[in-house]
Scaffold this active site. Structure first.
Site, PDB file in Angstrom:
ATOM      1  N   ASN A   1      17.697  42.432  26.531  1.00 20.85           N
ATOM      2  CA  ASN A   1      16.342  43.003  26.569  1.00 20.85           C
ATOM      3  C   ASN A   1      15.369  41.876  26.238  1.00 20.85           C
ATOM      4  OD1 ASN A   1      17.784  43.595  23.783  1.00 20.85           O
ATOM      5  ND2 ASN A   1      15.632  43.220  23.319  1.00 20.85           N
TER       6      ASN A   1
ATOM      7  N   HIS B   1      26.595  36.890  13.918  1.00 18.75           N
ATOM      8  CA  HIS B   1      26.149  35.491  13.821  1.00 18.75           C
ATOM      9  C   HIS B   1      27.234  34.607  14.437  1.00 18.75           C
ATOM     10  CE1 HIS B   1      24.195  36.970   9.790  1.00 18.75           C
ATOM     11  NE2 HIS B   1      23.481  37.353  10.844  1.00 18.75           N
TER      12      HIS B   1
ATOM     13  N   SER C   1      22.702  41.564  22.927  1.00 23.40           N
ATOM     14  CA  SER C   1      21.612  42.468  23.325  1.00 23.40           C
ATOM     15  C   SER C   1      21.019  41.926  24.612  1.00 23.40           C
ATOM     16  CB  SER C   1      20.509  42.501  22.260  1.00 23.40           C
ATOM     17  OG  SER C   1      20.986  43.040  21.056  1.00 23.40           O
TER      18      SER C   1
ATOM     19  N   ALA D   1      16.625  38.717   7.781  1.00 26.38           N
ATOM     20  CA  ALA D   1      16.944  37.869   6.622  1.00 26.38           C
ATOM     21  C   ALA D   1      16.911  36.399   7.050  1.00 26.38           C
ATOM     22  CB  ALA D   1      18.316  38.233   6.064  1.00 26.38           C
TER      23      ALA D   1
ATOM     24  N   MET E   1      18.513  39.970  20.562  1.00 29.84           N
ATOM     25  CA  MET E   1      18.882  40.562  19.265  1.00 29.84           C
ATOM     26  C   MET E   1      17.717  40.511  18.281  1.00 29.84           C
ATOM     27  SD  MET E   1      22.654  39.594  17.999  1.00 29.84           S
ATOM     28  CE  MET E   1      24.123  40.225  18.772  1.00 29.84           C
TER      29      MET E   1
ATOM     30  N   GLU F   1      14.254  36.370  31.659  1.00 28.41           N
ATOM     31  CA  GLU F   1      15.042  37.194  30.749  1.00 28.41           C
ATOM     32  C   GLU F   1      15.836  38.206  31.573  1.00 28.41           C
ATOM     33  OE1 GLU F   1      15.985  37.784  27.456  1.00 28.41           O
ATOM     34  OE2 GLU F   1      16.994  39.479  28.441  1.00 28.41           O
TER      35      GLU F   1
ATOM     36  N   VAL G   1      19.335  34.653  35.142  1.00 28.58           N
ATOM     37  CA  VAL G   1      19.528  33.341  35.779  1.00 28.58           C
ATOM     38  C   VAL G   1      21.015  33.181  36.061  1.00 28.58           C
ATOM     39  CG1 VAL G   1      19.396  30.846  35.371  1.00 28.58           C
ATOM     40  CG2 VAL G   1      17.484  32.337  34.705  1.00 28.58           C
TER      41      VAL G   1
ATOM     42  N   THR H   1      19.491  32.606  11.955  1.00 30.85           N
ATOM     43  CA  THR H   1      18.387  32.546  12.926  1.00 30.85           C
ATOM     44  C   THR H   1      17.297  31.559  12.503  1.00 30.85           C
ATOM     45  OG1 THR H   1      18.879  34.830  13.439  1.00 30.85           O
ATOM     46  CG2 THR H   1      16.808  33.979  14.291  1.00 30.85           C
TER      47      THR H   1
HETATM   48  P1  FAD Z   1      19.245  36.440  21.411  1.00 33.66           P
HETATM   49  O1  FAD Z   1      18.273  37.054  20.458  1.00 33.66           O
HETATM   50  O2  FAD Z   1      20.600  36.978  21.454  1.00 33.66           O
HETATM   51  O3  FAD Z   1      18.596  36.405  22.847  1.00 33.66           O
HETATM   52  C1  FAD Z   1      19.284  35.917  23.969  1.00 33.66           C
HETATM   53  C2  FAD Z   1      18.621  36.498  25.213  1.00 33.66           C
HETATM   54  O4  FAD Z   1      19.119  35.825  26.372  1.00 33.66           O
HETATM   55  C3  FAD Z   1      18.921  37.988  25.431  1.00 33.66           C
HETATM   56  O5  FAD Z   1      17.709  38.697  25.530  1.00 33.66           O
HETATM   57  C4  FAD Z   1      19.696  38.023  26.742  1.00 33.66           C
HETATM   58  O6  FAD Z   1      19.409  39.183  27.515  1.00 33.66           O
HETATM   59  C5  FAD Z   1      19.193  36.775  27.434  1.00 33.66           C
HETATM   60  N1  FAD Z   1      20.108  36.263  28.474  1.00 33.66           N
HETATM   61  C6  FAD Z   1      21.452  36.118  28.399  1.00 33.66           C
HETATM   62  N2  FAD Z   1      21.922  35.611  29.556  1.00 33.66           N
HETATM   63  C7  FAD Z   1      20.859  35.434  30.374  1.00 33.66           C
HETATM   64  C8  FAD Z   1      20.708  34.936  31.701  1.00 33.66           C
HETATM   65  N3  FAD Z   1      21.760  34.492  32.412  1.00 33.66           N
HETATM   66  N4  FAD Z   1      19.457  34.928  32.253  1.00 33.66           N
HETATM   67  C9  FAD Z   1      18.377  35.345  31.545  1.00 33.66           C
HETATM   68  N5  FAD Z   1      18.475  35.838  30.279  1.00 33.66           N
HETATM   69  C10 FAD Z   1      19.707  35.857  29.696  1.00 33.66           C
HETATM   70  N6  FAD Z   1      20.165  37.072  12.106  1.00 33.66           N
HETATM   71  C11 FAD Z   1      19.634  36.574  10.958  1.00 33.66           C
HETATM   72  O7  FAD Z   1      19.468  35.364  10.832  1.00 33.66           O
HETATM   73  N7  FAD Z   1      19.255  37.405   9.943  1.00 33.66           N
HETATM   74  C12 FAD Z   1      19.444  38.751  10.008  1.00 33.66           C
HETATM   75  O8  FAD Z   1      19.084  39.469   9.075  1.00 33.66           O
HETATM   76  C13 FAD Z   1      20.038  39.289  11.181  1.00 33.66           C
HETATM   77  N8  FAD Z   1      20.253  40.619  11.294  1.00 33.66           N
HETATM   78  C14 FAD Z   1      20.719  41.137  12.467  1.00 33.66           C
HETATM   79  C15 FAD Z   1      20.858  42.525  12.574  1.00 33.66           C
HETATM   80  C16 FAD Z   1      21.214  43.081  13.803  1.00 33.66           C
HETATM   81  C17 FAD Z   1      21.360  44.574  13.917  1.00 33.66           C
HETATM   82  C18 FAD Z   1      21.434  42.237  14.926  1.00 33.66           C
HETATM   83  C19 FAD Z   1      21.781  42.833  16.266  1.00 33.66           C
HETATM   84  C20 FAD Z   1      21.339  40.860  14.809  1.00 33.66           C
HETATM   85  C21 FAD Z   1      20.993  40.282  13.578  1.00 33.66           C
HETATM   86  N9  FAD Z   1      20.856  38.910  13.410  1.00 33.66           N
HETATM   87  C22 FAD Z   1      20.364  38.399  12.239  1.00 33.66           C
HETATM   88  C23 FAD Z   1      21.187  37.964  14.492  1.00 33.66           C
HETATM   89  C24 FAD Z   1      19.900  37.518  15.200  1.00 33.66           C
HETATM   90  O9  FAD Z   1      19.287  38.597  15.817  1.00 33.66           O
HETATM   91  C25 FAD Z   1      20.250  36.418  16.184  1.00 33.66           C
HETATM   92  O10 FAD Z   1      20.717  35.315  15.411  1.00 33.66           O
HETATM   93  C26 FAD Z   1      19.082  35.943  17.029  1.00 33.66           C
HETATM   94  O11 FAD Z   1      18.486  36.986  17.740  1.00 33.66           O
HETATM   95  C27 FAD Z   1      19.563  34.867  18.011  1.00 33.66           C
HETATM   96  O12 FAD Z   1      18.460  34.440  18.776  1.00 33.66           O
HETATM   97  P2  FAD Z   1      18.652  33.798  20.212  1.00 33.66           P
HETATM   98  O13 FAD Z   1      17.308  33.507  20.740  1.00 33.66           O
HETATM   99  O14 FAD Z   1      19.585  32.638  20.118  1.00 33.66           O
HETATM  100  O15 FAD Z   1      19.453  34.861  21.087  1.00 33.66           O
END
Ligand code: FAD
Length: 511
Positions: free
Chosen positions: A118, A432, A116, A129, A122, A40, A232, A478
């Site tokens: 961390n 999204h 995000s 939701a 996100m 991460e 990465v 999500t």
């Molecule tokens: P992410 O959660 O974006 O995680 C990706 C991770 O990859 C990050 O931690 C990033 O640091 C890491 N990364 C990136 N590049 C690299 C690299 N080169 N090497 C290592 N790590 C890397 N969605 C919903 O469906 N319902 C909701 O109600 C909703 N509300 C939301 C409200 C807010 C305030 C926010 C910010 C988002 C919301 N979302 C919602 C969107 C939802 O959070 C995302 O759809 C979801 O987190 C996506 O998951 P993910 O695992 O694909 O990516």
């Protein structure tokens, strides 16, 4: 990196949001002997890692965690009022925007596109939701989609009837039902929004972050390791198209399978940096055009005693007007505890009587809506610099106009308008972002991966996230992307088991 990097593992996962965490969980359940390293880019905020920041006790600690999620140019102030951005772009705590390259001349761009960085991604900041896609939102070539969505609900601990007793929730739902339910199929009528949230036995609310998706199964798996602060930089691919591992800093880690779950911008970025440049990479980018409005409920009885519901969120209902083919919009209805704008000279509104409405549209998909990556310029992290090409079509404008009509219908059914008319949010505000490594049934140049999320032409390389969703989904994505991650993780688990069995049968040394 806080721990020494392994030389070699069975599976590398890149990114610790809900979809990366789902791979780790399913692999821990189905292939517990497999060694798994999750890298991460961002810092660990909590213990257990990946907890939702809303579960952090204390405003100061929560704001500090949000700030630490905002990449190299954090904006959240450690004192209240964190919303201001000098460029006046919509910026939410815990997220960071593209510093530039978000709008090409003459195009709409995605000024509010956010990420995000961390542990938890996100998913440590989201609203939770979790509606199911319906009708044209569904992925027609996945026959087992419903079973995968069931699994995603299990991993995210989704409650389909949260806040059942919240004040005025029944009033909101019955008024909306009168306006919207006639002619709708039973599963697509007005209903509570399924939310990834649960109550502890002591009554405290717990918001699902990736810590819940990992669960004790992953945390107690001795073959699983999470490496925070470990961006990465490359996926290593052999000349005959097989994944070989990843480069983390200046260290190579060998792996039989690599899953890139690094969000809709950084997943295609990492593939581009690694020379995996399929024609559809970065294309079909879509964000949900969104319109918002607010009302104050009319003609409601005085509030009941809410002191026992506990906490600000316990007083708030969240409703859902589902997407249908006739009304292709996703309606999200949030009862708020306070008005979003001051009600000058008015009496204090009772909790639950101010209702925020958000109507999301599906985008008119175009290959030209894309993230382009530079071969010469680098971003803050030393990766190929992204730039956005994005335009709303005539159909998108018509769709937004129709969504405004629908939101006015909802507002009129509920009460008195707050403000004159619905606002249209800046492109990117939905949070999204889909399509940039989309899934397809065949390798015909319009998709990046197949139905199990394995990248066309690169054996053992998988992609995860909203970027994999191929349809112009209007609902919160999500749940769907975690469902697709479940399918991919099962595929890897069964291949590991088969490969290990074959290797054992021939006297090989793979464990
Ligand atoms: P992410 O959660 O974006 O995680 C990706 C991770 O990859 C990050 O931690 C990033 O640091 C890491 N990364 C990136 N590049 C690299 C690299 N080169 N090497 C290592 N790590 C890397 N969605 C919903 O469906 N319902 C909701 O109600 C909703 N509300 C939301 C409200 C807010 C305030 C926010 C910010 C988002 C919301 N979302 C919602 C969107 C939802 O959070 C995302 O759809 C979801 O987190 C996506 O998951 P993910 O695992 O694909 O990516």
């Amino acid at each position: 990196m806080t721990r020494p990097c392994p030389e070699s593992v069975d599976v590398v996962i890149v990114g610790s949001g809900p979809t990366g965490a789902a791979y780790a969980r399913i692999l821990s359940e189905r292939a517990p002997d497999a060694t798994v390293a999750l890298f991460e880019a961002g810092p660990a905020l909590t213990d257990p890692p990946g907890m939702h920041v809303k579960n952090i006790a204390g405003d100061d600690a929560r704001r500090a965690a949000q700030r630490r999620s905002e990449g190299l140019r954090p904006h959240t102030s450690l004192t209240p009022s964190p919303y201001a951005d000098p460029a006046r772009r919509l910026q939410r705590p815990g997220t960071h925007l593209l510093p530039d390259g978000y709008q090409a001349p003459g195009e709409d761009g995605l000024p509010a596109l956010a990420m995000s960085t961390n542990v938890g991604g996100m998913g440590a900041h989201w609203t939770g939701a979790c509606p199911r896609p319906g009708y044209g939102e569904r992925i027609a070539f996945l026959p087992d989609l419903d079973e995968l969505l069931d699994e995603a609900e299990r991993l995210l601990e989704v409650d389909r009837h949260p806040f059942a007793g919240a004040p005025y929730t029944d009033v909101v739902r019955s008024r909306l039902a009168s306006a919207f339910d006639p002619g709708r199929a039973p599963g697509r009528r007005v209903q509570p929004m399924p939310l990834a949230v649960h109550r502890r036995p002591d009554g405290a609310l717990v918001w699902t972050g990736p810590d819940v998706v990992f669960g004790p199964t992953t945390r107690n798996n001795p073959n699983f390791r999470l490496y925070p602060d470990s961006p990465v930089r490359r996926v290593l691919v052999s000349s005959d198209g097989r994944v070989e591992g990843v480069r983390v800093g200046d260290h190579d880690v060998r792996a039989r399978f690599v899953v890139v779950a690094a969000d809709a911008v950084r997943t295609p970025q990492l593939l581009f940096a690694s020379g995996v440049r399929l024609p559809a990479l970065g294309r079909y980018l879509n964000d949900q055009p969104q319109t918002v409005f607010a009302v104050r409920l009319r003609d409601v009885p005085p509030p009941a005693d809410i002191s026992e519901t506990g906490g600000i969120v316990g007083q708030s209902g969240v409703g859902w007007v589902p997407y249908t083919d006739e009304k292709p919009f996703h309606g999200q209805v949030m009862q708020l505890d306070a008005s979003p704008i001051p009600l000058v000279g008015d009496d204090e509104p009772a909790p639950g009587t101010i209702v925020g409405l958000g109507w999301f549209c599906g985008k008119d998909l175009q290959a030209s809506d894309r993230i382009a990556f530079s071969d010469t310029e680098l971003d803050d992290y030393g990766m190929p610099k992204p730039s956005i090409h994005y335009t709303l079509t005539e159909r998108d404008h018509a769709s937004l106009a129709a969504a405004r009509t629908e939101i006015m219908r909802a507002a009129s059914a509920l009460g008195e308008f707050i403000g004159d008319r619905p606002l249209v949010l800046a492109p990117g505000a939905s949070l999204h972002y889909q399509g940039t490594t989309r899934m397809g049934p065949a390798d015909d140049g319009t998709s990046v991966c197949g139905p199990t999320s394995e990248v066309w032409g690169v054996t053992g390389l998988y992609v995860a996230g909203n970027n994999v969703i191929p349809t112009p989904i209007a609902c919160n994505p999500t749940l769907t992307s975690v469902a697709l991650a479940v399918a991919g993780a099962r595929d890897i688990a069964s291949r590991l088991v088969l490969e290990n069995a074959a290797s054992a049968a021939t006297g090989g040394d793979r464990a």
